[in-house]
Design a protein around this motif. Structure first.
Motif, PDB file in Angstrom:
ATOM      1  N   ALA A  47       0.829  -1.205   0.000  1.00 20.98           N
ATOM      2  CA  ALA A  47       0.000   0.000   0.000  1.00 20.98           C
ATOM      3  C   ALA A  47       0.867   1.260   0.000  1.00 20.98           C
ATOM      4  CB  ALA A  47      -0.928   0.001   1.215  1.00 20.98           C
ATOM      5  N   VAL A  48       1.957   1.235   0.766  1.00 17.82           N
ATOM      6  CA  VAL A  48       2.870   2.381   0.808  1.00 17.82           C
ATOM      7  C   VAL A  48       3.527   2.581  -0.554  1.00 17.82           C
ATOM      8  CG1 VAL A  48       5.059   3.201   1.790  1.00 17.82           C
ATOM      9  CG2 VAL A  48       3.277   2.289   3.288  1.00 17.82           C
ATOM     10  N   ALA A  49       3.928   1.496  -1.178  1.00 16.20           N
ATOM     11  CA  ALA A  49       4.553   1.592  -2.505  1.00 16.20           C
ATOM     12  C   ALA A  49       3.558   2.138  -3.531  1.00 16.20           C
ATOM     13  CB  ALA A  49       5.063   0.224  -2.946  1.00 16.20           C
ATOM     14  N   ASP A  50       2.312   1.686  -3.457  1.00 16.95           N
ATOM     15  CA  ASP A  50       1.282   2.194  -4.372  1.00 16.95           C
ATOM     16  C   ASP A  50       1.066   3.695  -4.187  1.00 16.95           C
ATOM     17  OD1 ASP A  50       0.936  -0.338  -5.408  1.00 16.95           O
ATOM     18  OD2 ASP A  50      -0.934  -0.745  -4.314  1.00 16.95           O
ATOM     19  N   GLU A  51       0.993   4.117  -2.929  1.00 17.67           N
ATOM     20  CA  GLU A  51       0.794   5.540  -2.642  1.00 17.67           C
ATOM     21  C   GLU A  51       1.993   6.361  -3.113  1.00 17.67           C
ATOM     22  OE1 GLU A  51      -0.852   9.105  -1.549  1.00 17.67           O
ATOM     23  OE2 GLU A  51      -1.806   7.157  -1.843  1.00 17.67           O
ATOM     24  N   ALA A  52       3.190   5.866  -2.896  1.00 16.62           N
ATOM     25  CA  ALA A  52       4.391   6.568  -3.354  1.00 16.62           C
ATOM     26  C   ALA A  52       4.389   6.686  -4.877  1.00 16.62           C
ATOM     27  CB  ALA A  52       5.644   5.837  -2.878  1.00 16.62           C
ATOM     28  N   SER A  53       3.960   5.640  -5.541  1.00 13.47           N
ATOM     29  CA  SER A  53       3.885   5.656  -7.004  1.00 13.47           C
ATOM     30  C   SER A  53       2.875   6.698  -7.482  1.00 13.47           C
ATOM     31  CB  SER A  53       3.494   4.263  -7.510  1.00 13.47           C
ATOM     32  OG  SER A  53       3.368   4.260  -8.905  1.00 13.47           O
ATOM     33  N   ARG A  54       1.721   6.756  -6.811  1.00  9.17           N
ATOM     34  CA  ARG A  54       0.708   7.761  -7.196  1.00  9.17           C
ATOM     35  C   ARG A  54       1.240   9.174  -6.986  1.00  9.17           C
ATOM     36  NH1 ARG A  54      -2.853   3.820  -5.277  1.00  9.17           N
ATOM     37  NH2 ARG A  54      -2.741   4.516  -3.111  1.00  9.17           N
ATOM     38  N   GLN A  55       1.907   9.387  -5.855  1.00  7.64           N
ATOM     39  CA  GLN A  55       2.445  10.720  -5.586  1.00  7.64           C
ATOM     40  C   GLN A  55       3.547  11.092  -6.577  1.00  7.64           C
ATOM     41  OE1 GLN A  55       3.535  11.183  -1.457  1.00  7.64           O
ATOM     42  NE2 GLN A  55       1.473  10.728  -0.744  1.00  7.64           N
ATOM     43  N   MET A  56       4.364  10.109  -6.937  1.00  9.67           N
ATOM     44  CA  MET A  56       5.427  10.361  -7.913  1.00  9.67           C
ATOM     45  C   MET A  56       4.818  10.725  -9.267  1.00  9.67           C
ATOM     46  SD  MET A  56       8.606  10.630  -8.557  1.00  9.67           S
ATOM     47  CE  MET A  56       9.577   9.763  -7.372  1.00  9.67           C
ATOM     48  N   GLN A  57       3.779  10.004  -9.661  1.00 15.64           N
ATOM     49  CA  GLN A  57       3.136  10.295 -10.945  1.00 15.64           C
ATOM     50  C   GLN A  57       2.520  11.690 -10.940  1.00 15.64           C
ATOM     51  OE1 GLN A  57       3.332   8.293 -13.743  1.00 15.64           O
ATOM     52  NE2 GLN A  57       2.618  10.189 -14.646  1.00 15.64           N
ATOM     53  N   THR A  58       1.925  12.069  -9.811  1.00 12.67           N
ATOM     54  CA  THR A  58       1.357  13.417  -9.685  1.00 12.67           C
ATOM     55  C   THR A  58       2.459  14.467  -9.809  1.00 12.67           C
ATOM     56  OG1 THR A  58      -0.445  12.616  -8.288  1.00 12.67           O
ATOM     57  CG2 THR A  58       0.065  14.950  -8.142  1.00 12.67           C
ATOM     58  N   ALA A  59       3.589  14.233  -9.158  1.00  9.79           N
ATOM     59  CA  ALA A  59       4.713  15.170  -9.229  1.00  9.79           C
ATOM     60  C   ALA A  59       5.245  15.275 -10.656  1.00  9.79           C
ATOM     61  CB  ALA A  59       5.818  14.739  -8.273  1.00  9.79           C
ATOM     62  N   ILE A  60       5.332  14.145 -11.329  1.00 14.28           N
ATOM     63  CA  ILE A  60       5.806  14.138 -12.730  1.00 14.28           C
ATOM     64  C   ILE A  60       4.840  14.903 -13.617  1.00 14.28           C
ATOM     65  CG2 ILE A  60       6.151  12.647 -14.753  1.00 14.28           C
ATOM     66  CD1 ILE A  60       7.314  10.551 -12.767  1.00 14.28           C
ATOM     67  N   ASP A  61       3.543  14.660 -13.430  1.00 13.81           N
ATOM     68  CA  ASP A  61       2.530  15.364 -14.228  1.00 13.81           C
ATOM     69  C   ASP A  61       2.597  16.875 -13.986  1.00 13.81           C
ATOM     70  OD1 ASP A  61       1.697  12.914 -15.210  1.00 13.81           O
ATOM     71  OD2 ASP A  61      -0.100  12.789 -13.940  1.00 13.81           O
ATOM     72  N   THR A  62       2.767  17.266 -12.733  1.00 12.04           N
ATOM     73  CA  THR A  62       2.860  18.688 -12.401  1.00 12.04           C
ATOM     74  C   THR A  62       4.098  19.310 -13.036  1.00 12.04           C
ATOM     75  OG1 THR A  62       1.702  18.329 -10.305  1.00 12.04           O
ATOM     76  CG2 THR A  62       3.008  20.332 -10.482  1.00 12.04           C
ATOM     77  N   ALA A  63       5.223  18.613 -12.931  1.00 11.80           N
ATOM     78  CA  ALA A  63       6.463  19.128 -13.527  1.00 11.80           C
ATOM     79  C   ALA A  63       6.333  19.222 -15.045  1.00 11.80           C
ATOM     80  CB  ALA A  63       7.638  18.233 -13.149  1.00 11.80           C
ATOM     81  N   ALA A  64       5.722  18.227 -15.646  1.00 17.09           N
ATOM     82  CA  ALA A  64       5.539  18.251 -17.102  1.00 17.09           C
ATOM     83  C   ALA A  64       4.637  19.410 -17.511  1.00 17.09           C
ATOM     84  CB  ALA A  64       4.950  16.927 -17.581  1.00 17.09           C
ATOM     85  N   GLY A  65       3.586  19.643 -16.739  1.00 19.92           N
ATOM     86  CA  GLY A  65       2.683  20.766 -17.034  1.00 19.92           C
ATOM     87  C   GLY A  65       3.388  22.098 -16.905  1.00 19.92           C
ATOM     88  N   THR A  66       4.186  22.240 -15.864  1.00 20.06           N
ATOM     89  CA  THR A  66       4.942  23.477 -15.651  1.00 20.06           C
ATOM     90  C   THR A  66       5.951  23.683 -16.773  1.00 20.06           C
ATOM     91  OG1 THR A  66       4.685  23.257 -13.256  1.00 20.06           O
ATOM     92  CG2 THR A  66       6.436  24.699 -14.021  1.00 20.06           C
ATOM     93  N   ALA A  67       6.637  22.618 -17.157  1.00 19.66           N
ATOM     94  CA  ALA A  67       7.614  22.723 -18.251  1.00 19.66           C
ATOM     95  C   ALA A  67       6.915  23.089 -19.556  1.00 19.66           C
ATOM     96  CB  ALA A  67       8.366  21.403 -18.401  1.00 19.66           C
ATOM     97  N   SER A  68       5.782  22.484 -19.793  1.00 21.44           N
ATOM     98  CA  SER A  68       5.019  22.771 -21.016  1.00 21.44           C
ATOM     99  C   SER A  68       4.586  24.238 -21.034  1.00 21.44           C
ATOM    100  CB  SER A  68       3.804  21.853 -21.089  1.00 21.44           C
ATOM    101  OG  SER A  68       3.070  22.098 -22.258  1.00 21.44           O
ATOM    102  N   ASP A  69       4.114  24.742 -19.891  1.00 20.58           N
ATOM    103  CA  ASP A  69       3.713  26.152 -19.807  1.00 20.58           C
ATOM    104  C   ASP A  69       4.905  27.073 -20.033  1.00 20.58           C
ATOM    105  OD1 ASP A  69       1.156  25.301 -19.228  1.00 20.58           O
ATOM    106  OD2 ASP A  69       1.292  25.727 -17.061  1.00 20.58           O
TER     107      ASP A  69
END
Length: 81
Positions: A47-69
């Motif tokens: 469960a901890v690994a799943d949550e860490a993966s979700r948070q990492m994906q959110t961080a990646i998506d945010t960084a990608a959005g910021t870079a795109s902007d």
């Protein structure tokens, strides 16, 4: 005296057998408990690994959005109107 000795030996055997059965039962309870704790730890780790993966994906998506902007802003600054 022989019958007294036989009775005493029988009682000794019953006591030893009873004691061994109690010990075996206690060992089984401990083994079952250890197994349950191990399974619970495994589920928690998963469960901890799943949550860490979700948070990492959110961080990646945010960084990608910021870079795109930032790229879009830079592109607009370079593009003469």
């Amino acid at each position: 005296m022989a019958s007294g000795r036989t009775s005493l030996e029988g009682l000794k055997n019953i006591t030893q057998t009873s004691s061994k059965a109690g010990t075996d039962s206690a060992v089984q309870v401990v083994q079952d408990t250890v197994q349950k704790v191990a399974e619970s730890a495994k589920e928690t780790a998963s469960a901890v690994a799943d949550e860490a993966s979700r948070q990492m994906q959110t961080a990646i998506d945010t960084a990608a959005g910021t870079a795109s902007d930032a790229i879009e802003d830079f592109k607009q600054k370079l593009d003469p109107k």
